[in-house]
Write an enzyme that holds these catalytic residues in place. Structure first.
Site, PDB file in Angstrom:
ATOM      1  N   ASP A 149       9.284   9.657 -12.674  1.00  0.00           N
ATOM      2  CA  ASP A 149      10.612   9.066 -12.471  1.00  0.00           C
ATOM      3  C   ASP A 149      11.606   9.901 -13.268  1.00  0.00           C
ATOM      4  O   ASP A 149      11.222  10.821 -13.980  1.00  0.00           O
ATOM      5  CB  ASP A 149      10.604   7.592 -12.885  1.00  0.00           C
ATOM      6  CG  ASP A 149      10.511   7.412 -14.376  1.00  0.00           C
ATOM      7  OD1 ASP A 149      10.322   8.416 -15.096  1.00  0.00           O
ATOM      8  OD2 ASP A 149      10.624   6.270 -14.844  1.00  0.00           O
ATOM      9  N   ASP A 207       5.778   1.660  -5.881  1.00  0.00           N
ATOM     10  CA  ASP A 207       5.054   1.600  -7.152  1.00  0.00           C
ATOM     11  C   ASP A 207       5.447   0.310  -7.839  1.00  0.00           C
ATOM     12  O   ASP A 207       6.552  -0.182  -7.646  1.00  0.00           O
ATOM     13  CB  ASP A 207       5.461   2.766  -8.070  1.00  0.00           C
ATOM     14  CG  ASP A 207       6.842   2.558  -8.661  1.00  0.00           C
ATOM     15  OD1 ASP A 207       7.828   2.757  -7.926  1.00  0.00           O
ATOM     16  OD2 ASP A 207       6.947   2.131  -9.826  1.00  0.00           O
ATOM     17  N   CYS A 260     -14.682  -8.002  -1.965  1.00  0.00           N
ATOM     18  CA  CYS A 260     -14.249  -6.763  -2.615  1.00  0.00           C
ATOM     19  C   CYS A 260     -15.420  -5.825  -2.898  1.00  0.00           C
ATOM     20  O   CYS A 260     -16.486  -6.254  -3.332  1.00  0.00           O
ATOM     21  CB  CYS A 260     -13.512  -7.096  -3.909  1.00  0.00           C
ATOM     22  SG  CYS A 260     -12.849  -5.647  -4.723  1.00  0.00           S
ATOM     23  N   CYS A 311     -15.224  -3.289  -5.089  1.00  0.00           N
ATOM     24  CA  CYS A 311     -14.970  -2.539  -6.329  1.00  0.00           C
ATOM     25  C   CYS A 311     -16.155  -2.643  -7.288  1.00  0.00           C
ATOM     26  O   CYS A 311     -17.013  -3.515  -7.161  1.00  0.00           O
ATOM     27  CB  CYS A 311     -13.674  -2.998  -6.995  1.00  0.00           C
ATOM     28  SG  CYS A 311     -13.844  -4.438  -8.066  1.00  0.00           S
ATOM     29  N   CYS A 336     -16.497  -6.174  -8.930  1.00  0.00           N
ATOM     30  CA  CYS A 336     -17.042  -7.239  -8.079  1.00  0.00           C
ATOM     31  C   CYS A 336     -18.505  -6.978  -7.698  1.00  0.00           C
ATOM     32  O   CYS A 336     -19.257  -7.913  -7.454  1.00  0.00           O
ATOM     33  CB  CYS A 336     -16.187  -7.400  -6.826  1.00  0.00           C
ATOM     34  SG  CYS A 336     -14.568  -8.069  -7.221  1.00  0.00           S
ATOM     35  N   HIS A 378     -10.336  -3.975 -10.453  1.00  0.00           N
ATOM     36  CA  HIS A 378     -10.340  -4.900  -9.316  1.00  0.00           C
ATOM     37  C   HIS A 378      -8.953  -5.013  -8.657  1.00  0.00           C
ATOM     38  O   HIS A 378      -8.838  -4.884  -7.437  1.00  0.00           O
ATOM     39  CB  HIS A 378     -10.837  -6.285  -9.722  1.00  0.00           C
ATOM     40  CG  HIS A 378     -10.599  -7.290  -8.646  1.00  0.00           C
ATOM     41  ND1 HIS A 378     -11.365  -7.329  -7.500  1.00  0.00           N
ATOM     42  CD2 HIS A 378      -9.627  -8.224  -8.489  1.00  0.00           C
ATOM     43  CE1 HIS A 378     -10.888  -8.260  -6.688  1.00  0.00           C
ATOM     44  NE2 HIS A 378      -9.837  -8.815  -7.260  1.00  0.00           N
TER      45      HIS A 378
HETATM   46 ZN    ZN Z   1     -13.141  -6.297  -6.897  1.00  0.00          ZN
END
Ligand code: ZN
Length: 383
Positions: free
Chosen positions: A90, A282, A336, A338, A341, A367
């Site tokens: 930025d 963002d 999920c 990830c 998880c 996550h």
């Molecule tokens: Zn997850």
């Protein structure tokens, strides 16, 4: 450097690719903020596994410490932080605004805005600094970011029209000065057979339709590589953000990427702006709420070209501190994929959170960021 791959037949959404010096960024894209040259609590290896494609770093923070010269001497921002992919910085305009809004020392404003730039006292040691459009561009070039932003004044919604107009006109002059400095510094790259970073301009104008349109006309008339929408309203006041996007449609060039700055505090805000042809966003929201115990949980469903979210929790977030998770052996979100998880239960995460273990911060951040990237994937496949 920007290519549209596909356009939606039912709304303004588009699939695109931005060519940067550190690889291609596919759009639409969510960019997690890595303010201090790190996305809080996770490392570059985590980010790659989550599927993050581009990060954002904050110019003003890195200017204050460790300083752009140190980063430059150490091989640039990518090498410094061990992230090989694209990075957007930025301009510092937003941070300067947050200094003047929130931080006062002995009742005095920490930031003073003039035609030349912004003078402020460092919140770290009180030292005086002056950031001009030229200085901001120079810092961003020294950092070695792939996408850099023009220096602007980020106005709060509470500003009256007279001030907003004055501030917008100053932002326009700063945009021209940013562009001029960028062109000057870009010669070095071109002379060495390299490509300079991409420079985006920022539309301001607060909550006033005529000013936003005037700003859009001006900023899009300049030779920027991409167009951003800035100001407190964007992402903070969603109904107003969508209204602004609707009336600015005709002013936004098709062939340049569009970026709503600071948008995505609720992942579902992103669906609405993508429909309106926004390519990049963002927000600190997903990572910050994760660290504070709010984890996204629910099913993202793509139904008849509409993306819906079904969750048993209010606002789609579970509060991990809740007693009901004390013995809950299920993952945060059964849908999920990830690392968190796949390997840990709500009960374990609740325990880590309760005893303030730092591993909680990492697992929670992984996550929530993965949730954002799964949403992005579904948005892209829908287009
Ligand atoms: Zn997850």
């Amino acid at each position: 450097m920007f290519k549209i791959i596909k356009k939606s037949k039912i709304d303004k959404a588009r699939l695109g690719e931005i060519q940067t010096n550190h690889g291609i960024v596919k759009t639409p894209i969510f960019m997690p903020p890595g303010t201090q040259a790190t996305v809080k609590a996770v490392g570059p290896d985590d980010l790659s596994k989550i599927g993050i494609e581009i990060l954002l770093v904050n110019t003003l923070h890195l200017h204050l410490q460790p300083g752009e010269d140190i980063i430059n001497d150490l091989g640039g921002i990518h090498q410094f932080m061990g992230w090989p992919g694209p990075i957007l910085s930025d301009s510092g305009g937003f941070q300067v605004w947050s200094f003047s809004k929130n931080r006062t020392k002995n009742g005095q404003n920490l930031a003073k805005i003039s035609e030349n730039g912004v003078e402020f006292s460092s919140p770290i040691d009180g030292s005086k600094h002056l950031i001009t459009p030229e200085k901001s561009i120079e810092i961003q070039h020294k950092l070695g970011s792939d996408i850099i932003m023009a220096f602007d004044e980020c106005g709060p919604d509470s500003n009256d029209k007279e001030y907003t107009k004055k501030s917008m006109e100053r932002t326009h002059r700063w945009a021209e000065r940013s562009l001029k400095k960028h062109k000057e510094l870009s010669k070095y790259y071109i002379n060495n057979g390299k490509k300079p970073p991409l420079l985006f301009g920022i539309i301001q104008g607060g909550i006033f339709e005529d000013l936003r349109k005037e700003s859009a006309k001006f900023i899009t008339s300049l030779d920027f590589d991409g167009i951003a929408l800035g100001g407190e309203t964007i992402g903070y006041n969603m109904p107003k953000t969508l209204e602004i996007l609707d009336y600015l449609q005709e002013f936004l060039p098709e062939d340049k990427p569009r970026y709503t700055m600071g948008l995505g505090s609720s992942p579902f805000d992103i669906i609405e702006v993508v429909k309106r042809g926004v390519d990049m966003f963002d927000c600190v929201g997903p990572t910050r709420t994760a660290r504070h115990g709010s984890l996204y949980s629910g099913e993202i469903i793509s139904e008849k070209d509409e993306i819906k979210f079904k969750s048993e929790f209010e606002k789609g977030c579970l509060r991990i501190s809740n007693n009901c998770f004390k013995t809950d052996n299920a993952p945060i979100d059964k849908n999920c994929d990830c690392y968190t998880c796949q390997n840990f239960s709500r009960a374990y995460l609740r325990h880590l959170y309760s005893v303030k273990e730092s591993l909680y911060l990492r697992l929670a951040t992984i996550h929530n960021l993965r949730f954002m990237m799964r949403l992005i994937k579904i948005l892209r496949s829908n287009i």
